[in-house]
Design an enzyme around this catalytic site. Structure first.
Site, PDB file in Angstrom:
ATOM      1  N   ASP A  52      52.772 -49.836  36.395  1.00  0.00           N
ATOM      2  CA  ASP A  52      53.105 -51.142  35.808  1.00  0.00           C
ATOM      3  C   ASP A  52      52.156 -51.441  34.648  1.00  0.00           C
ATOM      4  OD1 ASP A  52      50.875 -51.650  37.324  1.00  0.00           O
ATOM      5  OD2 ASP A  52      51.694 -53.397  38.370  1.00  0.00           O
ATOM      6  N   LYS A 121      54.581 -47.021  44.671  1.00  0.00           N
ATOM      7  CA  LYS A 121      53.192 -47.430  44.903  1.00  0.00           C
ATOM      8  C   LYS A 121      53.141 -48.951  44.880  1.00  0.00           C
ATOM      9  CE  LYS A 121      49.794 -46.968  41.603  1.00  0.00           C
ATOM     10  NZ  LYS A 121      49.444 -48.387  41.352  1.00  0.00           N
ATOM     11  N   GLU A 123      50.302 -52.486  45.583  1.00  0.00           N
ATOM     12  CA  GLU A 123      48.897 -52.879  45.677  1.00  0.00           C
ATOM     13  C   GLU A 123      48.637 -53.742  46.909  1.00  0.00           C
ATOM     14  OE1 GLU A 123      47.750 -54.821  42.005  1.00  0.00           O
ATOM     15  OE2 GLU A 123      48.401 -53.104  40.776  1.00  0.00           O
ATOM     16  N   GLU A 190      40.861 -47.853  42.779  1.00  0.00           N
ATOM     17  CA  GLU A 190      40.555 -48.160  41.380  1.00  0.00           C
ATOM     18  C   GLU A 190      39.226 -48.899  41.261  1.00  0.00           C
ATOM     19  OE1 GLU A 190      43.806 -49.759  39.143  1.00  0.00           O
ATOM     20  OE2 GLU A 190      42.539 -50.232  37.407  1.00  0.00           O
TER      21      GLU A 190
HETATM   22  O1  KIV Z   1      49.714 -48.979  36.558  1.00  0.00           O
HETATM   23  C1  KIV Z   1      48.878 -48.075  36.487  1.00  0.00           C
HETATM   24  O2  KIV Z   1      48.718 -47.394  35.467  1.00  0.00           O
HETATM   25  C2  KIV Z   1      48.055 -47.816  37.660  1.00  0.00           C
HETATM   26  C3  KIV Z   1      46.928 -46.857  37.503  1.00  0.00           C
HETATM   27  C4  KIV Z   1      45.816 -47.517  36.806  1.00  0.00           C
HETATM   28  C5  KIV Z   1      46.511 -46.269  38.794  1.00  0.00           C
HETATM   29  O3  KIV Z   1      48.283 -48.367  38.690  1.00  0.00           O
END
Ligand code: KIV
Length: 272
Positions: A52, A121, A123, A190
């Site tokens: 994102d 993915k 968070e 991160e």
């Molecule tokens: O959105 C993204 O690029 C990420 C990375 C920083 C892991 O989540």
């Protein structure tokens, strides 16, 4: 089917687990469009993240919050069309999974059906557990993301290193163990201290991929435009620049402008 397509063995979540088991490091980069995803895949990356971060990199927003599900699906479907080998993981955008697990599942079904991505993915830890369980029950692989989670930037108030204090470090370790127990196939960590990241990677059996989390984890991820030096404005210490495409691209465009103005382009051999 082309010869290349026949020869290529696709990376799956199982491949990544086997890599961790063998102690082989996993490489991961972001991509958001067909042309660059083709190059990233051909160069042999293991995982492509349709992050994102497209909100910042592609659309110029200050944060990752504005990008929509439709926009993520557009980017992800462009990447999927390019990729023959890498595992394609698609970020769930802010607001598409935090409300409740039914909404999370609905969002994931759209991502999987409309983009052709291989995994998602999202968070967070304990607070998104129910959503993760629901998504996994539909057969979709899930990657967790802990530490500096950019969708929570207004809660953190800063992009500084997370989990330096013991209480936050303990919670992060517990969240990582919860993500493993729930069935996630991997975790992104991160911007946290390297020592803590290594402790997490040793405490869980699933692959842990770091960004600004040191070398003691199972793999690394970077934002493509940062490591290629397209975006020069953002320079935290964890980014290594592997190219200076900013200079290469602006230099080429300046030369083109000069050639057009001087009537040096096109020449006879470049005309019909
Ligand atoms: O959105 C993204 O690029 C990420 C990375 C920083 C892991 O989540």
């Amino acid at each position: 089917m082309s010869t290349y397509a026949q020869e290529v063995k696709r990376v799956t979540t199982h491949t990544l687990q086997e890599m961790k088991n063998r102690g082989e490091k996993i490489s991961m980069l972001t991509a958001y469009d067909y042309s660059l995803a083709t190059l990233v895949d051909t160069a042999g990356i293991d995982v492509i993240l349709v992050g994102d971060s497209a909100s910042n990199v592609m659309a110029g927003h200050e944060t990752t919050l504005p990008i929509t599900l439709d926009q993520m699906i557009y980017h992800a479907s462009s990447v999927v069309r390019a990729v023959k080998r890498a595992l394609v993981v698609v970020d769930m955008p802010f607001g598409t999974y935090q409300g409740n697990s039914t909404e999370a599942l609905r969002s994931v079904i759209r991502i999987m059906k409309e983009s052709g991505g291989h995994a998602v993915k999202l968070e967070g830890g304990q607070e998104v557990r129910e959503s993760i369980i629901r998504i996994l029950s539909a057969g979709v692989p899930v990657m967790g993301h802990l530490g500096l989670t950019p969708q929570s930037i207004y809660k953190f108030g800063t992009y500084a290193v997370r989990a330096k204090e013991e209480a936050e470090a303990t919670r992060l370790l517990e969240d990582a163990q919860m993500l493993e127990e729930t069935g996630c196939f991997g975790i992104v960590l991160e911007k946290i201290p390297a020592q803590l990241a290594q402790k997490v990677a040793e405490a869980v059996s699933i692959p842990v991929i770091g960004i600004g989390a040191g070398g003691g984890v199972d793999g690394q991820v970077l934002v493509l435009h940062d490591m290629l030096g397209i975006n020069q404005a953002f320079k935290p210490r964890f980014i290594r620049r592997y190219a200076d495409l900013h200079s290469v691209i602006t230099g080429a465009i300046e030369q083109y402008v000069t050639d057009v103005r001087n009537q040096d382009f096109p020449r006879e051999g470049e005309s019909y």
